[in-house]
Write a protein that holds these residues in place. Structure first.
Motif, PDB file in Angstrom:
ATOM      1  N   UNK A  99     -11.344   7.603  71.051  1.00  9.19           N
ATOM      2  CA  UNK A  99     -10.984   8.777  71.860  1.00  9.19           C
ATOM      3  C   UNK A  99     -12.180   9.661  72.186  1.00  9.19           C
ATOM      4  N   UNK A 100     -13.378   9.233  71.764  1.00  5.84           N
ATOM      5  CA  UNK A 100     -14.606  10.005  72.008  1.00  5.84           C
ATOM      6  C   UNK A 100     -14.413  11.483  71.641  1.00  5.84           C
ATOM      7  N   UNK A 101     -13.865  11.696  70.450  1.00  4.17           N
ATOM      8  CA  UNK A 101     -13.547  13.066  70.020  1.00  4.17           C
ATOM      9  C   UNK A 101     -14.817  13.782  69.552  1.00  4.17           C
ATOM     10  N   UNK A 102     -15.079  14.911  70.190  1.00  7.30           N
ATOM     11  CA  UNK A 102     -16.218  15.740  69.805  1.00  7.30           C
ATOM     12  C   UNK A 102     -15.706  16.736  68.750  1.00  7.30           C
ATOM     13  N   UNK A 103     -16.208  16.637  67.543  1.00  9.31           N
ATOM     14  CA  UNK A 103     -15.643  17.497  66.496  1.00  9.31           C
ATOM     15  C   UNK A 103     -16.706  18.096  65.585  1.00  9.31           C
ATOM     16  N   UNK A 104     -16.292  19.179  64.923  1.00 11.47           N
ATOM     17  CA  UNK A 104     -17.107  19.797  63.877  1.00 11.47           C
ATOM     18  C   UNK A 104     -16.537  19.351  62.537  1.00 11.47           C
ATOM     19  N   UNK A 105     -17.351  19.310  61.491  1.00 11.74           N
ATOM     20  CA  UNK A 105     -16.783  19.021  60.172  1.00 11.74           C
ATOM     21  C   UNK A 105     -16.075  20.271  59.642  1.00 11.74           C
ATOM     22  N   UNK A 106     -14.859  20.098  59.146  1.00 14.99           N
ATOM     23  CA  UNK A 106     -14.142  21.235  58.581  1.00 14.99           C
ATOM     24  C   UNK A 106     -14.819  21.735  57.315  1.00 14.99           C
ATOM     25  N   UNK A 107     -14.346  22.892  56.820  1.00 21.43           N
ATOM     26  CA  UNK A 107     -14.981  23.516  55.661  1.00 21.43           C
ATOM     27  C   UNK A 107     -14.416  23.010  54.337  1.00 21.43           C
ATOM     28  N   UNK A 108     -13.152  22.548  54.382  1.00 24.09           N
ATOM     29  CA  UNK A 108     -12.477  22.214  53.129  1.00 24.09           C
ATOM     30  C   UNK A 108     -12.892  20.839  52.607  1.00 24.09           C
ATOM     31  N   UNK A 109     -12.767  19.832  53.434  1.00 20.96           N
ATOM     32  CA  UNK A 109     -13.099  18.474  53.005  1.00 20.96           C
ATOM     33  C   UNK A 109     -13.813  17.724  54.113  1.00 20.96           C
ATOM     34  N   UNK A 110     -14.427  18.521  55.028  1.00 20.14           N
ATOM     35  CA  UNK A 110     -15.181  17.968  56.160  1.00 20.14           C
ATOM     36  C   UNK A 110     -14.304  17.174  57.137  1.00 20.14           C
ATOM     37  N   UNK A 111     -12.981  17.322  57.059  1.00 19.73           N
ATOM     38  CA  UNK A 111     -12.121  16.626  58.016  1.00 19.73           C
ATOM     39  C   UNK A 111     -12.384  17.177  59.414  1.00 19.73           C
ATOM     40  N   UNK A 112     -12.240  16.333  60.446  1.00 17.78           N
ATOM     41  CA  UNK A 112     -12.642  16.738  61.795  1.00 17.78           C
ATOM     42  C   UNK A 112     -11.859  17.914  62.385  1.00 17.78           C
ATOM     43  N   UNK A 113     -12.607  18.798  63.018  1.00 14.34           N
ATOM     44  CA  UNK A 113     -12.046  19.926  63.773  1.00 14.34           C
ATOM     45  C   UNK A 113     -12.455  19.692  65.235  1.00 14.34           C
ATOM     46  N   UNK A 114     -11.574  19.089  66.060  1.00 15.82           N
ATOM     47  CA  UNK A 114     -11.953  18.789  67.449  1.00 15.82           C
ATOM     48  C   UNK A 114     -12.292  20.063  68.222  1.00 15.82           C
ATOM     49  N   UNK A 115     -13.415  20.019  68.939  1.00 18.35           N
ATOM     50  CA  UNK A 115     -13.875  21.220  69.654  1.00 18.35           C
ATOM     51  C   UNK A 115     -12.929  21.616  70.779  1.00 18.35           C
ATOM     52  N   UNK A 116     -12.148  20.651  71.338  1.00 15.47           N
ATOM     53  CA  UNK A 116     -11.239  20.932  72.458  1.00 15.47           C
ATOM     54  C   UNK A 116      -9.868  21.445  72.023  1.00 15.47           C
ATOM     55  N   UNK A 117      -9.591  21.462  70.713  1.00 15.73           N
ATOM     56  CA  UNK A 117      -8.258  21.863  70.248  1.00 15.73           C
ATOM     57  C   UNK A 117      -8.022  23.355  70.466  1.00 15.73           C
ATOM     58  N   UNK A 118      -6.749  23.744  70.495  1.00 12.32           N
ATOM     59  CA  UNK A 118      -6.395  25.166  70.624  1.00 12.32           C
ATOM     60  C   UNK A 118      -6.506  25.854  69.257  1.00 12.32           C
ATOM     61  N   UNK A 119      -5.997  25.172  68.232  1.00  8.73           N
ATOM     62  CA  UNK A 119      -6.075  25.719  66.873  1.00  8.73           C
ATOM     63  C   UNK A 119      -6.059  24.569  65.872  1.00  8.73           C
ATOM     64  N   UNK A 120      -6.700  24.792  64.753  1.00 11.63           N
ATOM     65  CA  UNK A 120      -6.726  23.789  63.684  1.00 11.63           C
ATOM     66  C   UNK A 120      -6.533  24.506  62.354  1.00 11.63           C
ATOM     67  N   UNK A 121      -5.671  23.931  61.518  1.00  8.06           N
ATOM     68  CA  UNK A 121      -5.419  24.488  60.187  1.00  8.06           C
ATOM     69  C   UNK A 121      -5.800  23.438  59.142  1.00  8.06           C
TER      70      UNK A 121
END
Ligand SMILES: Cc1cc2nc3c(=O)[nH]c(=O)nc-3n(C[C@H](O)[C@H](O)[C@H](O)COP(=O)(O)O)c2cc1C
Length: 156
Positions: A99-121
């Motif tokens: 899916x060519x997902x552009x993401x940041x590593x999350x803070x908790x367990x480095x799980x992906x936070x996609x830059x295009x998302x509206x919100x991530x928990x």
């Protein structure tokens, strides 16, 4: 109003629906994405979300091993990704790569936070309950991300 079969009644309430993606950690490294319609907020304090995942899904296997998930609220741009993540399995596909997902590593367990998302928990699983052929995983929100420039995807 008349009594009817389950499919006819469900057909009337099914769409439009909010969908989410959950990012989970693969047991052998890397991450997987699953499209989910069955999710809900379950607590204000502490903040919690529940997601219901079928026993046959690879993500179910992943969550039994690693007790973290990122609940991702997709933007309209992410509809093709939701379709792909909801129709292929992480057992034989790297969905983030495909899916060519552009993401940041999350803070908790480095799980992906996609830059295009509206919100991530970012959630940590604190309990689970079997519900027929699914398991409801309940997670406490540890970190939240928001992107006010994006529009939330609604499936219709
Ligand atoms: C719009 C949509 C909503 C879905 N909602 C759920 C859901 O709430 N729970 C679930 O277990 N599967 C749901 N699915 C099916 C999974 O996303 C699908 O089986 C996926 O391929 C499983 O991936 P995995 O094997 O990598 O975990 C949904 C699929 C779509 C397209």
């Amino acid at each position: 109003m008349k009594q009817t079969d389950l499919t006819s009644a469900y057909g009337l309430i099914h769409l439009p629906a909010k969908v989410t993606l959950a990012a989970v950690e693969k047991p052998d490294g890397g991450y997987n994405l699953i499209t989910l319609e069955w999710f809900m907020r379950t607590s204000i304090q502490p903040p919690m979300f529940a997601i219901s995942i079928g026993h046959s899904r690879y993500s179910h296997e992943c969550l039994l091993e690693s007790r973290y998930f990122n609940l991702i609220f997709p933007s309209v741009e992410m509809k093709p990704l939701c379709a792909m993540a909801g129709s292929s399995s992480g057992r034989d596909t790297d969905k983030l790569d495909l899916g060519k997902v552009d993401f940041l590593p999350g803070k908790l367990h480095k799980l992906p936070v996609p830059k295009d998302a509206v919100a991530v928990f970012e959630c940590e699983v604190t309990s689970q309950v079997r519900s027929g052929d699914h398991t409801i995983f309940v997670g406490e929100v540890r970190y939240s991300w928001a992107n006010p420039d994006r529009t939330l995807l609604v499936y219709s």
